[in-house]
Scaffold this motif. Structure first.
Motif, PDB file in Angstrom:
ATOM      1  N   VAL A 108       0.646  -1.179   0.008  1.00  0.00           N
ATOM      2  CA  VAL A 108       0.036   0.008   0.058  1.00  0.00           C
ATOM      3  C   VAL A 108       0.789   1.143   0.026  1.00  0.00           C
ATOM      4  CG1 VAL A 108      -1.946  -1.177   1.157  1.00  0.00           C
ATOM      5  CG2 VAL A 108      -0.120  -0.045   2.568  1.00  0.00           C
ATOM      6  N   ARG A 109       0.378   2.270  -0.263  1.00  0.00           N
ATOM      7  CA  ARG A 109       1.106   3.526  -0.444  1.00  0.00           C
ATOM      8  C   ARG A 109       0.703   4.702   0.737  1.00  0.00           C
ATOM      9  NH1 ARG A 109       3.511   5.731  -4.688  1.00  0.00           N
ATOM     10  NH2 ARG A 109       2.281   4.181  -6.311  1.00  0.00           N
ATOM     11  N   THR A 110       1.558   4.978   1.495  1.00  0.00           N
ATOM     12  CA  THR A 110       1.187   5.939   2.418  1.00  0.00           C
ATOM     13  C   THR A 110       0.922   7.092   2.085  1.00  0.00           C
ATOM     14  OG1 THR A 110       3.733   6.358   2.882  1.00  0.00           O
ATOM     15  CG2 THR A 110       2.851   4.290   4.068  1.00  0.00           C
ATOM     16  N   PRO A 111       0.272   8.295   3.032  1.00  0.00           N
ATOM     17  CA  PRO A 111       0.268   9.418   2.497  1.00  0.00           C
ATOM     18  C   PRO A 111       1.422  10.178   2.159  1.00  0.00           C
ATOM     19  CG  PRO A 111      -1.106   9.017   4.693  1.00  0.00           C
ATOM     20  CD  PRO A 111      -0.196   7.819   4.124  1.00  0.00           C
ATOM     21  N   ALA A 112       2.562   9.796   2.602  1.00  0.00           N
ATOM     22  CA  ALA A 112       4.034  10.446   2.489  1.00  0.00           C
ATOM     23  C   ALA A 112       4.327   9.980   0.909  1.00  0.00           C
ATOM     24  CB  ALA A 112       4.951  10.150   3.429  1.00  0.00           C
ATOM     25  N   ILE A 115       5.929   3.163  -0.437  1.00  0.00           N
ATOM     26  CA  ILE A 115       5.292   1.952  -0.582  1.00  0.00           C
ATOM     27  C   ILE A 115       5.888   1.048   0.632  1.00  0.00           C
ATOM     28  CG2 ILE A 115       4.772  -0.229  -2.216  1.00  0.00           C
ATOM     29  CD1 ILE A 115       3.512   2.535  -2.999  1.00  0.00           C
ATOM     30  N   VAL A 116       4.465   0.459   1.474  1.00  0.00           N
ATOM     31  CA  VAL A 116       4.890  -0.422   2.411  1.00  0.00           C
ATOM     32  C   VAL A 116       4.251  -1.690   2.416  1.00  0.00           C
ATOM     33  CG1 VAL A 116       5.436   1.600   4.061  1.00  0.00           C
ATOM     34  CG2 VAL A 116       3.228   0.854   3.973  1.00  0.00           C
ATOM     35  N   THR A 117       4.647  -2.817   3.115  1.00  0.00           N
ATOM     36  CA  THR A 117       3.744  -3.974   3.043  1.00  0.00           C
ATOM     37  C   THR A 117       2.745  -4.183   4.434  1.00  0.00           C
ATOM     38  OG1 THR A 117       5.536  -4.988   1.852  1.00  0.00           O
ATOM     39  CG2 THR A 117       4.164  -6.291   3.105  1.00  0.00           C
ATOM     40  N   ARG A 118       1.546  -4.181   4.106  1.00  0.00           N
ATOM     41  CA  ARG A 118       0.805  -4.550   5.236  1.00  0.00           C
ATOM     42  C   ARG A 118       0.435  -5.865   5.494  1.00  0.00           C
ATOM     43  NH1 ARG A 118      -4.827  -1.131   4.640  1.00  0.00           N
ATOM     44  NH2 ARG A 118      -4.989  -2.436   2.928  1.00  0.00           N
ATOM     45  N   THR A 119       0.407  -6.452   6.561  1.00  0.00           N
ATOM     46  CA  THR A 119      -0.011  -7.822   6.750  1.00  0.00           C
ATOM     47  C   THR A 119      -1.285  -8.047   7.501  1.00  0.00           C
ATOM     48  OG1 THR A 119       2.351  -8.450   6.935  1.00  0.00           O
ATOM     49  CG2 THR A 119       0.808 -10.318   7.906  1.00  0.00           C
ATOM     50  N   ILE A 120      -2.239  -8.778   6.936  1.00  0.00           N
ATOM     51  CA  ILE A 120      -3.622  -8.893   7.510  1.00  0.00           C
ATOM     52  C   ILE A 120      -3.869 -10.278   7.781  1.00  0.00           C
ATOM     53  CG2 ILE A 120      -6.003  -8.832   6.741  1.00  0.00           C
ATOM     54  CD1 ILE A 120      -5.220  -6.660   4.871  1.00  0.00           C
ATOM     55  N   SER A 121      -4.039 -10.508   9.229  1.00  0.00           N
ATOM     56  CA  SER A 121      -4.375 -11.806   9.783  1.00  0.00           C
ATOM     57  C   SER A 121      -5.779 -12.191   9.686  1.00  0.00           C
ATOM     58  CB  SER A 121      -3.897 -12.029  10.922  1.00  0.00           C
ATOM     59  OG  SER A 121      -4.281 -13.081  11.770  1.00  0.00           O
ATOM     60  N   CYS A 122      -6.391 -13.291   9.098  1.00  0.00           N
ATOM     61  CA  CYS A 122      -7.588 -13.585   8.924  1.00  0.00           C
ATOM     62  C   CYS A 122      -7.963 -14.860   9.573  1.00  0.00           C
ATOM     63  CB  CYS A 122      -7.858 -13.945   7.545  1.00  0.00           C
ATOM     64  SG  CYS A 122      -7.736 -12.669   6.228  1.00  0.00           S
ATOM     65  N   ASN A 123      -8.847 -14.913  10.557  1.00  0.00           N
ATOM     66  CA  ASN A 123      -9.190 -15.798  11.580  1.00  0.00           C
ATOM     67  C   ASN A 123     -10.138 -16.641  10.982  1.00  0.00           C
ATOM     68  OD1 ASN A 123     -11.600 -14.425  11.640  1.00  0.00           O
ATOM     69  ND2 ASN A 123     -11.773 -14.429  13.869  1.00  0.00           N
ATOM     70  N   GLN A 124     -10.782 -16.521   9.768  1.00  0.00           N
ATOM     71  CA  GLN A 124     -11.739 -17.332   9.183  1.00  0.00           C
ATOM     72  C   GLN A 124     -11.674 -17.220   7.929  1.00  0.00           C
ATOM     73  OE1 GLN A 124     -15.576 -18.390  10.629  1.00  0.00           O
ATOM     74  NE2 GLN A 124     -15.032 -17.354  12.304  1.00  0.00           N
ATOM     75  N   PRO A 125     -10.478 -17.821   7.067  1.00  0.00           N
ATOM     76  CA  PRO A 125     -10.275 -17.358   5.747  1.00  0.00           C
ATOM     77  C   PRO A 125     -11.350 -17.881   4.994  1.00  0.00           C
ATOM     78  CG  PRO A 125      -8.365 -18.735   6.706  1.00  0.00           C
ATOM     79  CD  PRO A 125      -9.429 -18.754   7.696  1.00  0.00           C
ATOM     80  N   SER A 126     -12.127 -19.133   5.229  1.00  0.00           N
ATOM     81  CA  SER A 126     -12.966 -19.613   4.233  1.00  0.00           C
ATOM     82  C   SER A 126     -14.587 -18.955   4.574  1.00  0.00           C
ATOM     83  CB  SER A 126     -13.320 -21.310   4.432  1.00  0.00           C
ATOM     84  OG  SER A 126     -13.812 -21.440   5.758  1.00  0.00           O
TER      85      SER A 126
END
Length: 297
Positions: A108-112, A115-126
């Motif tokens: 994702v692109r920050t307001p500045a 480009i940074v990497t954002r990690t999203i944890s999903c507790n119920q993928p399905s």
């Protein structure tokens, strides 16, 4: 008589429903002694803790990540500092979780503008609930950067950091050795494949190391050890920084050998005037007496 006593103890039940013949005291398997949690706990589904395809390390790492507060770093470097497993094992476990939908990594692109990497944890993928219920928002596409046409063509390449410059007269003789050393770095790490322009820029810095009596093996080790795990966008810039920041001191100064000291003869008395003078043992008269004894021209 017909009213039940709500304070009466419940009837004892068998440990295994539907099979009263089996004993409560089993001889094998796990026995749980559970206490209800009231604080500092997280709910994790059995689909993760008993996943048939995930490794034990991936299951444990997935449970750990789901228990962390929002905003906690979960990159490879942070997890390696937290656990005893090495970088490769943790990286493999993260890829397992990502392949089965428990992790999602987005750029994702920050307001500045970074480009940074954002990690999203999903507790119920399905689970196909709304994104607000699952806590796993749908990935948003990166906004296209605004591009202004350059009047002179593409943007010029950013200059590489300066490198140390050689000072000795042997710089020309060491140039080929420095060039070969830089060209061979790609055999140790394919990311260190340098262009001819980058090699020409870095060669004087390598020569400056060689002039300080550093062996080519030691120079190569200094340039290739402890490289970052992520892709190298500008390998030449990293090498230039290392050549300048880790430049060793000059070797101890050696005094060049000068001409031999003149021989100092011992004093002796002249056989002619009895004055003291210094001369080899073969001389019996001083310079004045030898001059006076010479015949006139």
């Amino acid at each position: 008589m017909g009213t039940e006593n709500p304070s009466a103890p419940p009837r004892a039940q068998s440990a295994v429903a539907g099979n009263p013949t089996r004993s409560r005291h089993r001889t094998g398997g796990v026995i749980h002694e559970n206490t209800r949690h009231t604080a500092r706990f997280v709910v994790i589904g059995n689909h993760l803790t008993q996943h048939p395809d995930l490794s034990l390390l991936a299951i444990g790492l997935g449970c750990h990540i789901q228990s962390l507060p929002t905003g906690t770093p979960v990159d490879i470097k942070s997890l390696t500092a937290r656990f005893a497993e090495g970088t490769k094992r943790i990286s493999d476990a993260l890829r397992e979780l990502e392949a089965h939908g428990y992790l999602r990594r987005e750029r994702v692109r920050t307001p500045a503008g970074r480009i940074v990497t954002r990690t999203i944890s999903c507790n119920q993928p399905s689970h196909r609930r709304r994104a607000a219920d699952t806590g796993c928002p749908a990935p948003q596409p990166l906004p296209a950067p605004e591009r202004t046409p350059h009047p002179r063509g593409p943007r010029p390449r950013k200059a590489l950091p300066a490198v140390p410059q050689p000072s000795g007269i042997a710089a020309t003789a060491l140039h080929q050795q420095a060039t070969d050393l830089l060209a061979g770095l790609r055999r140790h790490d394919p990311r260190l494949l340098l262009s001819a322009t980058d090699t020409e820029h870095l060669a004087p810095g390598v020569i400056a190391w060689l002039e300080r009596e550093v062996t080519p093996t030691a120079v190569r080790h200094a340039l290739t050890t402890d490289l970052p795990d992520e892709p190298l966008r500008r390998a030449a810039a990293l090498l230039a920084h290392r050549l300048a920041a880790q430049l060793p001191p000059l070797p101890p100064y050696r005094t060049p050998a000068g001409p031999p000291s003149p021989t100092r003869h011992r004093l002796r008395n002249c056989d002619g005037c009895d004055h003291a003078f210094r001369a080899p043992e073969t001389e019996t008269h001083c310079r004045d007496c030898r001059t006076a004894a010479q015949p006139p021209h």
